[in-house]
Write a protein that holds these residues in place. Structure first.
Motif, PDB file in Angstrom:
ATOM      1  N   MET A  78       0.675  -1.292  -0.120  1.00 21.74           N
ATOM      2  CA  MET A  78       0.133   0.109   0.076  1.00 21.74           C
ATOM      3  C   MET A  78       0.954   1.345   0.228  1.00 21.74           C
ATOM      4  O   MET A  78       0.530   2.240  -0.716  1.00 21.74           O
ATOM      5  N   LYS A 103       2.328   2.150  -3.389  1.00 31.05           N
ATOM      6  CA  LYS A 103       1.228   2.857  -4.383  1.00 31.05           C
ATOM      7  C   LYS A 103       0.958   4.178  -3.820  1.00 31.05           C
ATOM      8  O   LYS A 103       0.858   5.012  -4.707  1.00 31.05           O
ATOM      9  N   LYS A 104       0.972   4.399  -2.678  1.00 32.43           N
ATOM     10  CA  LYS A 104       0.650   5.758  -2.119  1.00 32.43           C
ATOM     11  C   LYS A 104       1.659   6.725  -2.578  1.00 32.43           C
ATOM     12  O   LYS A 104       1.285   7.984  -2.703  1.00 32.43           O
ATOM     13  N   ILE A 120       1.196   7.388  -7.123  1.00 30.00           N
ATOM     14  CA  ILE A 120      -0.242   6.802  -7.283  1.00 30.00           C
ATOM     15  C   ILE A 120      -0.182   6.077  -8.790  1.00 30.00           C
ATOM     16  O   ILE A 120      -1.113   5.223  -9.040  1.00 30.00           O
ATOM     17  N   ALA A 162       0.081  -2.157 -10.719  1.00 24.58           N
ATOM     18  CA  ALA A 162       0.279  -3.346  -9.828  1.00 24.58           C
ATOM     19  C   ALA A 162       1.433  -4.415 -10.237  1.00 24.58           C
ATOM     20  O   ALA A 162       2.106  -4.833  -9.275  1.00 24.58           O
ATOM     21  N   GLN A 164      -4.284  -5.451  -7.865  1.00 20.23           N
ATOM     22  CA  GLN A 164      -5.328  -4.730  -8.359  1.00 20.23           C
ATOM     23  C   GLN A 164      -6.566  -4.496  -7.842  1.00 20.23           C
ATOM     24  O   GLN A 164      -7.092  -3.579  -7.622  1.00 20.23           O
ATOM     25  N   PHE A 220      -6.040  -2.347  -4.560  1.00 24.45           N
ATOM     26  CA  PHE A 220      -5.946  -1.011  -4.784  1.00 24.45           C
ATOM     27  C   PHE A 220      -7.643  -0.445  -5.292  1.00 24.45           C
ATOM     28  O   PHE A 220      -7.727   0.604  -4.837  1.00 24.45           O
ATOM     29  N   HIS A 221      -8.227  -1.499  -5.901  1.00 30.57           N
ATOM     30  CA  HIS A 221      -9.521  -0.718  -6.304  1.00 30.57           C
ATOM     31  C   HIS A 221     -10.267  -0.812  -4.926  1.00 30.57           C
ATOM     32  O   HIS A 221     -11.133   0.219  -4.990  1.00 30.57           O
ATOM     33  N   THR A 242      -9.505  -0.213  -1.743  1.00 33.07           N
ATOM     34  CA  THR A 242      -8.807   1.153  -1.246  1.00 33.07           C
ATOM     35  C   THR A 242      -9.111   2.305  -1.782  1.00 33.07           C
ATOM     36  O   THR A 242      -8.897   3.348  -1.277  1.00 33.07           O
ATOM     37  N   LEU A 280      -7.295   3.352  -4.460  1.00 36.61           N
ATOM     38  CA  LEU A 280      -5.865   3.815  -4.756  1.00 36.61           C
ATOM     39  C   LEU A 280      -5.716   3.408  -6.344  1.00 36.61           C
ATOM     40  O   LEU A 280      -4.711   2.803  -6.723  1.00 36.61           O
ATOM     41  N   ILE A 281      -6.658   4.001  -7.061  1.00 31.58           N
ATOM     42  CA  ILE A 281      -6.608   3.932  -8.541  1.00 31.58           C
ATOM     43  C   ILE A 281      -6.549   4.999  -9.190  1.00 31.58           C
ATOM     44  O   ILE A 281      -6.861   6.106  -8.754  1.00 31.58           O
TER      45      ILE A 281
END
Length: 80
Positions: A1, A4-5, A8, A12, A33, A36-37, A39, A41-42
């Motif tokens: 996480m 990705k944060k 952005i 994946a 993926q 991320f979806h 949470t 985070l897309i």
């Protein structure tokens, strides 16, 4: 996480490669993926401009006209 944060736009597959480079377990890219979806985070991609024009593309409406015709056999003296 956290990977990705911090960026952005990271996919994946990229996150999975980073995780696999470190010792330990790395989830499948589809699992990432999905996570991320869930949470939120897309990254939403902006529509991209086309660099080239194809055969049947024009800048404005009615600038290019395309027609199609079929010349079939005559039946009883009439076009079919």
């Amino acid at each position: 996480m956290v990977l990705k944060k911090e960026k952005i736009g990271r996919a994946a597959a990229q996150v999975r490669r980073i995780l696999r480079a470190q010792p330990g377990w790395a989830p499948d890219k589809r699992t990432l993926q999905w996570m991320f979806h869930r949470t939120g985070l897309i990254a939403l991609k902006a529509p991209q401009q086309k660099e080239t024009f194809g055969r049947f593309e024009a800048d404005r409406p009615n600038e290019l006209l395309v027609g199609d015709a079929l010349h079939g056999p005559r039946i009883d003296g009439r076009k079919a």
